[in-house]
Design an enzyme around this catalytic site. Structure first.
Site, PDB file in Angstrom:
ATOM      1  N   ASN A  12      61.365  71.351  29.349  1.00  0.00           N
ATOM      2  CA  ASN A  12      60.536  71.143  28.166  1.00  0.00           C
ATOM      3  C   ASN A  12      59.789  69.812  28.147  1.00  0.00           C
ATOM      4  O   ASN A  12      58.667  69.745  27.640  1.00  0.00           O
ATOM      5  CB  ASN A  12      61.433  71.236  26.922  1.00  0.00           C
ATOM      6  N   TYR A  68      40.819  60.309  37.791  1.00  0.00           N
ATOM      7  CA  TYR A  68      41.672  60.661  36.650  1.00  0.00           C
ATOM      8  C   TYR A  68      40.875  60.842  35.367  1.00  0.00           C
ATOM      9  O   TYR A  68      40.007  60.039  35.025  1.00  0.00           O
ATOM     10  CB  TYR A  68      42.724  59.582  36.439  1.00  0.00           C
TER      11      TYR A  68
END
Length: 354
Positions: A126, A203
């Site tokens: 998660n 990025y």
């Protein structure tokens, strides 16, 4: 970014109408697990000190599962454990330190877990982050990719034999649950930038996050196929938890996702009010996929609002891309020793049984 292809999908979402499973966007994690006895189950939940992870841990523990919180912050872990124990005094909880951005930490976590000789029925991958600025980990990897995907890739591989053994001995199907996202739609145009993934010049925050979630989806699909080929009694599925009202992204942007936009911009605030779910609802799909008996044998699927859903993008089911990613990930994680090889050199922040 909201995953509605048609107006009817938006209407179903807003009204919380149930799908084929009998559950929908208005279903809570407690509702999907109501009546379950998980005393025979052991689960690991990453990122269990806030939001979705904390609620998943709470509900699984409430239903009787032995829950291991895989977290970075020991103090926060202890607070979460105390809160859960206040509600459910019989809850079986422990934590082991895990920093998914560090491959060494992942190996140490796995070694510590295996040394406790615990079974493993459920693995909920998660934990995740969204970063505005480019950053490298101690391993020289782009941090979003390392935390959201590669750390979980390695963690899953290190624990997979234990999951298979547990399933064989107990007869209980193992479940690997990966929290993905519809944000796979935001990945770079070339899907995964293998040649410049760890390059600051290439990025861009949201595409980098989308790329990491695409990696989650591809990993799950490839893993499910491999497990099926082995006839292992373990499934792997990925899910979109919903458009969530949490602190995700807090500190990285001029807004946090629980506020979305501040000030007098009425349109984003209205959108936030009607579309974003809270974590009590967002945890429903992970709990459903992890525990529902009707999903026995279901693997390699994409879930949303507790129902099987078409994948967010075709790239997320591109098996050639999945195979390439798997090989690339193996190369990145091959340099250091396995969890078993670390043996007695484990140094981990852990609470023991609480």
């Amino acid at each position: 970014m909201f995953p509605f292809e048609h107006v009817r999908d938006l209407v179903v979402y807003l009204r919380g109408l149930p799908g084929a499973s009998g559950y929908g966007s208005a279903t809570t994690a407690e509702q999907v697990t109501e009546g379950l006895d998980l005393q025979a189950y052991t689960a690991i939940v990453t990122g269990a000190t806030s939001g979705i992870g904390q609620e998943v841990a709470r509900v699984l523990a409430k239903r009787g599962a032995h829950v291991v919180l895989a977290v970075r912050n020991a103090e926060k872990a202890q607070k979460v454990i105390s809160l859960i124990l206040e509600e459910t005094p019989s809850a079986r909880l422990e934590f082991i330190h895990l920093n998914l951005a560090s491959l060494k930490s992942v190996r140490v976590f796995a070694a510590e877990f295996l040394s406790r000789d615990l079974p493993l029925n459920i693995l909920v991958n998660n934990a995740g982050l969204l970063l505005k600025k480019f950053d490298l980990t101690e391993d020289g990897l782009e941090r979003t990719f390392a935390t959201n995907y590669l750390g979980h890739f390695l963690l899953t591989n290190l624990l997979l034999e234990r999951m298979k053994e547990t399933a064989d001995k107990s007869g209980i199907e193992g479940r690997i649950v990966v929290v993905g996202s519809e944000a796979t739609r935001l990945a770079y145009r070339d899907a995964i930038q293998f040649d410049k993934l760890h390059d600051a010049k290439s990025y861009w925050s949201l595409p980098a996050y989308g790329q990491s979630k695409l990696c989650n989806a591809l990993h799950t699909k490839e893993l499910a196929n491999r497990l099926q080929a082995e006839r292992a009694n373990v499934t792997a599925n990925v899910l979109h938890p919903g458009c969530i009202d949490t602190n995700f992204g807090k500190g990285e942007f001029p807004f946090s996702f629980n506020k979305y936009f501040e000030g007098n911009n009425w349109l984003p605030c209205f959108t936030n009010l009607i579309l974003l779910q809270n974590y009590l609802l967002a945890a429903a799909t992970p709990c459903y996929v992890a525990t529902n008996a009707g999903l026995k044998g279901i693997t390699g699927e994409y879930f949303m609002d507790c129902n099987i859903s078409p994948p967010a993008t075709r790239k997320s089911i591109d098996m050639e891309l999945a195979a390439r990613l798997w090989k690339y990930s193996e190369e990145l994680t091959a340099s250091s020793r396995s969890a078993n090889e670390l043996g007695g050199h484990v140094e981990s922040l852990s609470s023991g049984n609480l």
